[in-house]
Enzyme design. Structure first.
Site, PDB file in Angstrom:
ATOM      1  N   LYS A  77     -44.627  -7.856  85.549  1.00  0.00           N
ATOM      2  CA  LYS A  77     -43.609  -6.803  85.550  1.00  0.00           C
ATOM      3  C   LYS A  77     -43.488  -6.231  86.959  1.00  0.00           C
ATOM      4  O   LYS A  77     -44.507  -6.059  87.653  1.00  0.00           O
ATOM      5  CB  LYS A  77     -44.044  -5.737  84.539  1.00  0.00           C
ATOM      6  N   SER A 151     -40.547  -0.958  78.047  1.00  0.00           N
ATOM      7  CA  SER A 151     -39.930  -1.210  79.335  1.00  0.00           C
ATOM      8  C   SER A 151     -40.256  -2.579  79.910  1.00  0.00           C
ATOM      9  O   SER A 151     -39.647  -3.014  80.879  1.00  0.00           O
ATOM     10  CB  SER A 151     -40.348  -0.126  80.331  1.00  0.00           C
ATOM     11  N   SER A 175     -44.498   0.289  75.778  1.00  0.00           N
ATOM     12  CA  SER A 175     -43.701  -0.623  76.597  1.00  0.00           C
ATOM     13  C   SER A 175     -44.167  -2.069  76.566  1.00  0.00           C
ATOM     14  O   SER A 175     -43.421  -2.970  76.951  1.00  0.00           O
ATOM     15  CB  SER A 175     -43.671  -0.135  78.049  1.00  0.00           C
TER      16      SER A 175
END
Length: 588
Positions: A77, A151, A175
């Site tokens: 990420k 996320s 997330s």
């Protein structure tokens, strides 16, 4: 030709057999990226020639079994540092070029993994839906009209599309679990501090966790164990501890009454009920519990003073470049500006109350089984109502880090419209190992394609089979956990073993005797692995009439384990019919 789903176990099997090499795998990864149906999943990728060079360097010496991730492609990420690629946190104006890899990235590449690139996210990891990024909104891989979840949106989509075998995300409010549920993946959310957050752009520094997204628990757990380790550079890092769960007869909390909310998604509710039934079939005992205190606690993460941590992480940037931020993210983070120290203390007091509440729950429950989300939304619905619908997605996730819990999210089937549904197992801090064990078994009950959980210890560790007082949760288990022992899993002996409760032993101990020709149920045991020096000391301490020898297992293997001298059966009680020491002790 590689399989559509790239898995660590699958690629490793190909490497061992000589049917693939890192060079051929990276060429296939590059082909898939060049024909990517959802380019919004990625923010940046390693240049192709650099990837080819890395693969060739690994392939030069041949397959290396001492590096458990040898040749495995992965992504991170883009709020996690990787040297050579910018870290943007999905905000181009914020971007910087890190000099070093984040601690977790360095550990994984040292284990042989090949970093492919950085994935998209809700900006500054603020959101559970995957739409709050100037790089675009990744979509659910099963239906492009629906959100990917966030996320860690890009990380989930990259794994689900077979572009990498696993990916790192982060998880503060869910997330790493929500996008796993929306893309039929496993999401490993470790105990806070087990994986270092050094080199990670904070969302809420005191609550952030680095997470793993993979196709199966076996892959995710392997990555988690390789990535974890105390890191003095992270002030919230913690050494691993052992907190075992019962693997049979475990009591798991389930939703009921007014707290069982699916927001009209009847298919999701039916799949949750099926997951409860599957857990029960695995030997668990469902226990309805009051979710209301945990739901109330969840509101603290965005409705309480913890939102001020999001501002603290990027305060200087917000002061001068707030206009460069996603409007919804900006509104959430700037909304923390008025929070006072008094509110912070009031929030801490409230959290302490909820912590006491869940501690009381753990006295009666081993773990919770919750929907990962109550429902899923289309992209258009989410953009029309971004704050309220995002809040709905966090109904069953937001409390987990606040209350210092471990969690494992697993797929739990598909709705009639083809969209996946997931559930999450939640346990107290440091129950990660056993949560994974139970989560893996649950995944196998609901998925037609499973990958059995196989924990891989360091190559120098030696296996030992225990059947009595050294079992997880039993009085002598600390003799294993205290020296760095690793639980490999529950196993059963071959059927020609008899089992006895020995007389006069303190603490009570059993004796295992092989009786060729006898056909019994087999005796439930645990296989552990110990460092060599600890193994020698452990064996030296074994008191007569017990000793060690080779024990035949139901899977055909032979493992060093506890056996008993025949003369000790005088005065002993045969307990073979119980099938294991825990069942016998429970009968007393």
């Amino acid at each position: 030709m590689l399989p559509e789903k790239l898995t660590i176990h699958g690629l490793t099997a190909l490497y061992r057999a000589g049917d693939a090499s890192p060079v051929t795998v990276i060429e296939e990864v590059l082909h898939r990226l060049a024909n990517n149906p959802d380019p919004a999943a990625w923010i940046s990728t390693v240049p192709p020639e650099t990837l080819r060079d890395r693969a060739a360097e690994l392939a030069k010496g041949g397959y290396d079994p001492s590096r458990p991730l040898w040749g495995i492609p992965f992504a991170v990420k883009d709020n996690i540092d990787a040297a050579g690629l910018p870290t943007t946190a999905a905000c181009p104006a914020f971007a910087y070029d890190p000099a070093d890899d984040a601690h977790v990235v360095a550990r994984l590449t040292a284990a042989g993994a090949i970093l492919v690139g950085k994935t998209n996210l809700d900006q500054f990891a603020t959101g559970l839906n995957g739409t709050r990024s100037p790089y675009g909104a990744p979509r659910c891989v099963f239906d492009g009209d629906y959100i990917s979840g966030g996320s860690s949106s890009g990380s989930a989509v990259a794994v689900a599309r077979g572009q990498v075998a696993f990916a790192l995300g982060t998880d503060t409010a869910g997330s790493g679990r929500v996008p796993a549920a929306f893309n039929n993946l496993v999401g490993i959310k470790p105990t806070k501090g087990l994986l270092s957050a050094a080199g990670v752009v904070p969302a809420c520094r005191s609550q952030d966790c680095v997470t793993v997204l993979a196709h199966c628990v076996a892959d995710g757990e392997l990555v988690r164990r390789l990535a974890e380790g105390f890191d003095a550079a992270d002030p919230f890092s913690r050494p691993a501890q052992a907190r075992p769960l019962r693997l049979e007869g475990f009591r798991f909390g389930v939703l009921s009454g007014a707290e069982k909310v699916f927001l009209g998604d009847d298919a999701a509710e039916a799949l949750y009920d099926a997951a409860v039934a599957n857990m029960t079939a695995l030997g668990g005992i469902p226990v309805p519990f009051d979710y209301a205190p945990l739901r109330e606690c969840a509101h603290l993460l965005y409705g309480g003073p913890w939102v001020a941590e999001r501002l603290a992480a990027i305060e200087e940037f917000v002061e001068v470049q707030a206009d460069a931020m996603d409007p919804t993210v900006r509104a959430i983070i700037q909304g923390a500006a008025g929070k006072s120290a008094i509110e912070a203390f009031v929030g801490q007091y409230a959290l302490a109350f909820y912590a006491q509440t869940i501690a009381g729950m753990w006295a009666d429950l081993d773990l919770l089984l919750l929907p990962t989300t109550p429902t899923i939304y289309t992209l258009s619905d989410m953009l029309a109502d971004p704050v309220r619908l995002n809040s709905n997605l966090g109904r069953y996730t937001n409390f987990v880090n606040l209350l210092d819990c471990a969690a494992v999210a697993v797929p739990a089937g598909f709705r009639p419209n083809g969209l996946p549904f997931g559930v999450t197992l939640v346990g107290p801090a440091f129950t990660d190992n056993d949560l994974a064990n139970i989560g893996d078994r649950l995944h196998a009950k609901s998925s037609p394609v499973t990958y059995p959980l196989k924990i891989v210890p360091p190559p120098t560790y030696l296996p030992i089979l225990v059947v009595g007082a050294h079992l997880t949760g039993m009085p002598l288990n600390t003799e294993l956990t205290g020296v760095g022992g690793i639980l490999l899993g529950a196993v059963r002996t071959a059927p020609d073993y008899r089992f006895y409760a020995l007389a006069g032993t303190v603490p009570p101990k059993p004796g295992l005797i092989r009786d060729p020709g006898f056909r019994g149920p087999g005796i439930l045991a645990e296989e552990w692995a110990l460092p060599p020096s600890a193994f020698a000391a452990f064996v030296a301490r074994i008191p007569a009439p017990l000793g060690v020898g080779k024990v035949a297992l139901s899977d055909g293997r032979q493992v060093t384990g506890f056996l008993c001298e025949g003369h000790a059966l005088a005065g002993a009680t045969e307990i073979t019919g119980f099938g294991g020491w825990r069942a016998y002790r429970a009968s007393l």
